[in-house]
Scaffold this active site. Sequence first.
Site, PDB file in Angstrom:
ATOM      1  N   ARG A  50       0.826  -1.221   0.000  1.00  0.00           N
ATOM      2  CA  ARG A  50       0.000   0.000   0.000  1.00  0.00           C
ATOM      3  C   ARG A  50       0.852   1.260   0.000  1.00  0.00           C
ATOM      4  O   ARG A  50       0.451   2.275  -0.563  1.00  0.00           O
ATOM      5  CB  ARG A  50      -0.907  -0.001   1.230  1.00  0.00           C
ATOM      6  CG  ARG A  50      -1.996  -1.041   1.157  1.00  0.00           C
ATOM      7  CD  ARG A  50      -2.761  -1.120   2.441  1.00  0.00           C
ATOM      8  NE  ARG A  50      -1.862  -1.429   3.556  1.00  0.00           N
ATOM      9  CZ  ARG A  50      -2.262  -1.809   4.760  1.00  0.00           C
ATOM     10  NH1 ARG A  50      -3.545  -1.923   5.016  1.00  0.00           N
ATOM     11  NH2 ARG A  50      -1.404  -2.078   5.698  1.00  0.00           N
ATOM     12  N   HIS A 182      10.771 -21.551   7.107  1.00  0.00           N
ATOM     13  CA  HIS A 182      12.174 -21.372   6.706  1.00  0.00           C
ATOM     14  C   HIS A 182      13.126 -22.312   7.444  1.00  0.00           C
ATOM     15  O   HIS A 182      14.247 -22.523   6.997  1.00  0.00           O
ATOM     16  CB  HIS A 182      12.608 -19.909   6.823  1.00  0.00           C
ATOM     17  CG  HIS A 182      12.759 -19.430   8.217  1.00  0.00           C
ATOM     18  ND1 HIS A 182      11.766 -18.772   8.897  1.00  0.00           N
ATOM     19  CD2 HIS A 182      13.791 -19.524   9.087  1.00  0.00           C
ATOM     20  CE1 HIS A 182      12.186 -18.473  10.100  1.00  0.00           C
ATOM     21  NE2 HIS A 182      13.401 -18.928  10.260  1.00  0.00           N
ATOM     22  N   GLU A 220      15.826 -17.918  21.532  1.00  0.00           N
ATOM     23  CA  GLU A 220      16.263 -16.634  20.975  1.00  0.00           C
ATOM     24  C   GLU A 220      16.680 -15.730  22.115  1.00  0.00           C
ATOM     25  O   GLU A 220      16.046 -15.735  23.179  1.00  0.00           O
ATOM     26  CB  GLU A 220      15.121 -15.973  20.208  1.00  0.00           C
ATOM     27  CG  GLU A 220      14.687 -16.740  18.974  1.00  0.00           C
ATOM     28  CD  GLU A 220      13.517 -16.065  18.292  1.00  0.00           C
ATOM     29  OE1 GLU A 220      13.728 -15.408  17.270  1.00  0.00           O
ATOM     30  OE2 GLU A 220      12.385 -16.201  18.787  1.00  0.00           O
ATOM     31  N   ASP A 239       3.684 -19.074  16.809  1.00  0.00           N
ATOM     32  CA  ASP A 239       4.779 -18.551  15.993  1.00  0.00           C
ATOM     33  C   ASP A 239       5.889 -19.586  15.809  1.00  0.00           C
ATOM     34  O   ASP A 239       6.463 -19.687  14.728  1.00  0.00           O
ATOM     35  CB  ASP A 239       5.342 -17.289  16.672  1.00  0.00           C
ATOM     36  CG  ASP A 239       6.318 -16.542  15.781  1.00  0.00           C
ATOM     37  OD1 ASP A 239       6.105 -16.538  14.555  1.00  0.00           O
ATOM     38  OD2 ASP A 239       7.296 -15.964  16.309  1.00  0.00           O
ATOM     39  N   HIS A 244       8.057 -24.386  13.288  1.00  0.00           N
ATOM     40  CA  HIS A 244       9.462 -24.806  13.358  1.00  0.00           C
ATOM     41  C   HIS A 244       9.701 -26.047  14.219  1.00  0.00           C
ATOM     42  O   HIS A 244      10.342 -27.004  13.797  1.00  0.00           O
ATOM     43  CB  HIS A 244      10.324 -23.680  13.939  1.00  0.00           C
ATOM     44  CG  HIS A 244      10.221 -22.384  13.203  1.00  0.00           C
ATOM     45  ND1 HIS A 244       9.911 -22.309  11.864  1.00  0.00           N
ATOM     46  CD2 HIS A 244      10.398 -21.106  13.616  1.00  0.00           C
ATOM     47  CE1 HIS A 244       9.905 -21.037  11.491  1.00  0.00           C
ATOM     48  NE2 HIS A 244      10.187 -20.294  12.536  1.00  0.00           N
ATOM     49  N   LYS A 330      11.682 -16.309  23.813  1.00  0.00           N
ATOM     50  CA  LYS A 330      12.400 -15.077  23.471  1.00  0.00           C
ATOM     51  C   LYS A 330      13.083 -14.556  24.728  1.00  0.00           C
ATOM     52  O   LYS A 330      12.701 -14.889  25.845  1.00  0.00           O
ATOM     53  CB  LYS A 330      11.420 -14.034  22.950  1.00  0.00           C
ATOM     54  CG  LYS A 330      10.853 -14.412  21.587  1.00  0.00           C
ATOM     55  CD  LYS A 330      10.343 -13.209  20.856  1.00  0.00           C
ATOM     56  CE  LYS A 330       9.906 -13.563  19.451  1.00  0.00           C
ATOM     57  NZ  LYS A 330      11.026 -13.744  18.529  1.00  0.00           N
TER      58      LYS A 330
HETATM   59  P1  NDP Z   1       4.712  -6.414   7.986  1.00  0.00           P
HETATM   60  O1  NDP Z   1       3.536  -5.938   8.739  1.00  0.00           O
HETATM   61  O2  NDP Z   1       6.040  -5.802   8.270  1.00  0.00           O
HETATM   62  O3  NDP Z   1       4.449  -6.202   6.421  1.00  0.00           O
HETATM   63  C1  NDP Z   1       3.208  -6.475   5.838  1.00  0.00           C
HETATM   64  C2  NDP Z   1       3.238  -6.057   4.390  1.00  0.00           C
HETATM   65  O4  NDP Z   1       1.962  -6.321   3.813  1.00  0.00           O
HETATM   66  C3  NDP Z   1       3.498  -4.569   4.181  1.00  0.00           C
HETATM   67  O5  NDP Z   1       4.279  -4.417   3.036  1.00  0.00           O
HETATM   68  C4  NDP Z   1       2.095  -4.022   3.952  1.00  0.00           C
HETATM   69  O6  NDP Z   1       2.067  -2.889   3.143  1.00  0.00           O
HETATM   70  C5  NDP Z   1       1.477  -5.155   3.184  1.00  0.00           C
HETATM   71  N1  NDP Z   1       0.021  -5.104   3.255  1.00  0.00           N
HETATM   72  C6  NDP Z   1      -0.757  -5.245   4.361  1.00  0.00           C
HETATM   73  N2  NDP Z   1      -2.061  -5.128   4.029  1.00  0.00           N
HETATM   74  C7  NDP Z   1      -2.099  -4.918   2.695  1.00  0.00           C
HETATM   75  C8  NDP Z   1      -3.145  -4.710   1.770  1.00  0.00           C
HETATM   76  N3  NDP Z   1      -4.421  -4.695   2.134  1.00  0.00           N
HETATM   77  N4  NDP Z   1      -2.824  -4.509   0.480  1.00  0.00           N
HETATM   78  C9  NDP Z   1      -1.544  -4.493   0.076  1.00  0.00           C
HETATM   79  N5  NDP Z   1      -0.497  -4.689   0.906  1.00  0.00           N
HETATM   80  C10 NDP Z   1      -0.785  -4.886   2.198  1.00  0.00           C
HETATM   81  O7  NDP Z   1       4.731  -7.995   8.166  1.00  0.00           O
HETATM   82  P2  NDP Z   1       5.980  -8.978   8.024  1.00  0.00           P
HETATM   83  O8  NDP Z   1       6.785  -8.596   6.849  1.00  0.00           O
HETATM   84  O9  NDP Z   1       6.664  -9.086   9.325  1.00  0.00           O
HETATM   85  O10 NDP Z   1       5.262 -10.362   7.780  1.00  0.00           O
HETATM   86  C11 NDP Z   1       4.666 -10.717   6.546  1.00  0.00           C
HETATM   87  C12 NDP Z   1       4.253 -12.169   6.593  1.00  0.00           C
HETATM   88  O11 NDP Z   1       5.405 -12.973   6.745  1.00  0.00           O
HETATM   89  C13 NDP Z   1       3.356 -12.479   7.784  1.00  0.00           C
HETATM   90  O12 NDP Z   1       2.437 -13.449   7.386  1.00  0.00           O
HETATM   91  C14 NDP Z   1       4.322 -13.045   8.800  1.00  0.00           C
HETATM   92  O13 NDP Z   1       3.688 -13.928   9.675  1.00  0.00           O
HETATM   93  C15 NDP Z   1       5.306 -13.768   7.917  1.00  0.00           C
HETATM   94  N6  NDP Z   1       6.634 -13.933   8.490  1.00  0.00           N
HETATM   95  C16 NDP Z   1       7.378 -12.841   8.859  1.00  0.00           C
HETATM   96  C17 NDP Z   1       8.651 -13.004   9.369  1.00  0.00           C
HETATM   97  C18 NDP Z   1       9.519 -11.828   9.711  1.00  0.00           C
HETATM   98  O14 NDP Z   1      10.678 -12.030  10.102  1.00  0.00           O
HETATM   99  N7  NDP Z   1       9.047 -10.603   9.581  1.00  0.00           N
HETATM  100  C19 NDP Z   1       9.237 -14.362   9.558  1.00  0.00           C
HETATM  101  C20 NDP Z   1       8.391 -15.433   9.111  1.00  0.00           C
HETATM  102  C21 NDP Z   1       7.138 -15.209   8.610  1.00  0.00           C
HETATM  103  P3  NDP Z   1       2.036  -1.377   3.683  1.00  0.00           P
HETATM  104  O15 NDP Z   1       2.731  -1.368   5.003  1.00  0.00           O
HETATM  105  O16 NDP Z   1       2.777  -0.630   2.623  1.00  0.00           O
HETATM  106  O17 NDP Z   1       0.653  -0.992   3.834  1.00  0.00           O
END
Ligand code: NDP
Length: 483
Positions: A50, A182, A220, A239, A244, A330
């Site tokens: 977004r 992962h 962790e 989580d 894992h 954690k």
């Molecule tokens: P974040 O909240 O940091 O990022 C979420 C992303 O999704 C942002 O880019 C956000 O965009 C986008 N987004 C959310 N809603 C919308 C929408 N309606 N339309 C378009 N884009 C949208 O989450 P994470 O990166 O931490 O996690 C992402 C996934 O990966 C989750 O399912 C999480 O469980 C999984 N995960 C994450 C890990 C990590 O280390 N972070 C590790 C393992 C799994 P914007 O902010 O620009 O709106």
Amino acid sequence: MTRHGRPLRPQVLVIFGASGDLTRRKLLPALYHLSLEGLLPPCRVIGYARTEMDDEGFRRHARQAVETFGRGPLDEERWRDLASHLRYVAGDLDQPGAMDHLVRHVEEAARDLGPSAERFFYAATPPSVYADIARRLGETGLAEGARIVVEKPFGWDLDSSRELNAELRRVFDDSQVFRIDHFMGKETVQNILALRFSNGLFEPVWNRRYIDHVQITVAEDIGIEGRGSFYEQTGALRDMVQGHLLQVLTFVAMEPPVAFDPDRLGDEKVKVLRAAHACDPARAVFGQYEGYRGEEGVDPRSSVETFVALELWVENWRWAGIPFFLRTGKRLARRTSEVTLVFREVPYNLFREAGVEGLLRDHLTIRIAPDEGVTVAINAKRPGPDFDLGRVTLDFDYEPGSRSELLDAYELLLLEAMQGDHTLFLRQDGVERAWELLAPLLEHPPPVQPYAPGSWGPPAAEAMIAPHRWHVHGGWPPGARTG
Ligand code: NDP
């Protein structure tokens, strides 16, 4: 070329959630390193989220991500080449027409790459958005023949996991869906299979006759790192344990698959989970580190667990009567992920009868991270005139040379998914069974007990495993015997 020996076809890769934490920490650095290592096929990467950004803004964002989370200094030439293939589309998946621009970009990229190009989607958004992603990819026709990687968590419980799967299956067939954990991409987790099934030495003793119990720890030292609102909805059980730890358990406990292919390996993993009994809340400990409630985005009265220790029984011919102790948390004393198999005592201990000091149980520890390798700890005579026993270890370490060749888990798994190989990805039946095993803890969670940051969790976790002790890599805790 991959380990499969086949060149990968060109990829149009769309990352949904391109402005998010996972993309920044893992996906962009993984793509850069694959490109640096010459493993990335011809590729166009389209970020989607977004946040308003243009292509240049996304490239700056990506460069910063690679500089912060990548390995070593940036290779300018490689970076420029990869950056020239990065595009960005801003859109909200909740809104109608969310993919109009994206379709145009994907078509353009596919034209650039030629007729053999494949479409590859990565769902790195909050899980609540996955269904929208699937639906819209279906409506626009982009889903056809494409692959999609879906990040954990796969639902919040059994029902929501089934609902999510039903949404995905409306658009994709199972061969197109890659559920990523992962941990499965870690060399040392895969090495559990190599250790067990490529050597004659270990497998004969890998069962209830010789093993007393098994411990799996994923500890962790960091806290929730500013992801309070995410963690409040998740907690350590969902989580870490659901994915894992149970995945590692399946590799430790499975029967030898009849072939090293995704279906046969998947069958054996799911069989382990089917043989396991659902967790007993009376044999589980939940903890929360002191200070968690003061973190940003966390409810000051939160009862979310940041630590779990539990006992699990796999009741089959190989493991009946042998407890598996799983522990994760954690803000613990040290970052370490390991599996320890503790062996039974010898049937008749002539040294103890003779009053010999220092006898401990043998154990085999698989160090998943850090210091990847395997340790076998055994008793041996101490040099000298007396007959005393001391501890010696046989250590296998990934050599420093090969360590630099260890692909990051995300690098390997991206390659595997591009190749269309499901071996290291999760199957829905396994995901559902894992939720069933944890259901009693979700429905009747044990009370959350506080623990000091930098400790090994609440004291009740030690009491749960008694008369044994948790193994900590580098030796048993001071003064501990193995029971
Ligand atoms: P974040 O909240 O940091 O990022 C979420 C992303 O999704 C942002 O880019 C956000 O965009 C986008 N987004 C959310 N809603 C919308 C929408 N309606 N339309 C378009 N884009 C949208 O989450 P994470 O990166 O931490 O996690 C992402 C996934 O990966 C989750 O399912 C999480 O469980 C999984 N995960 C994450 C890990 C990590 O280390 N972070 C590790 C393992 C799994 P914007 O902010 O620009 O709106």
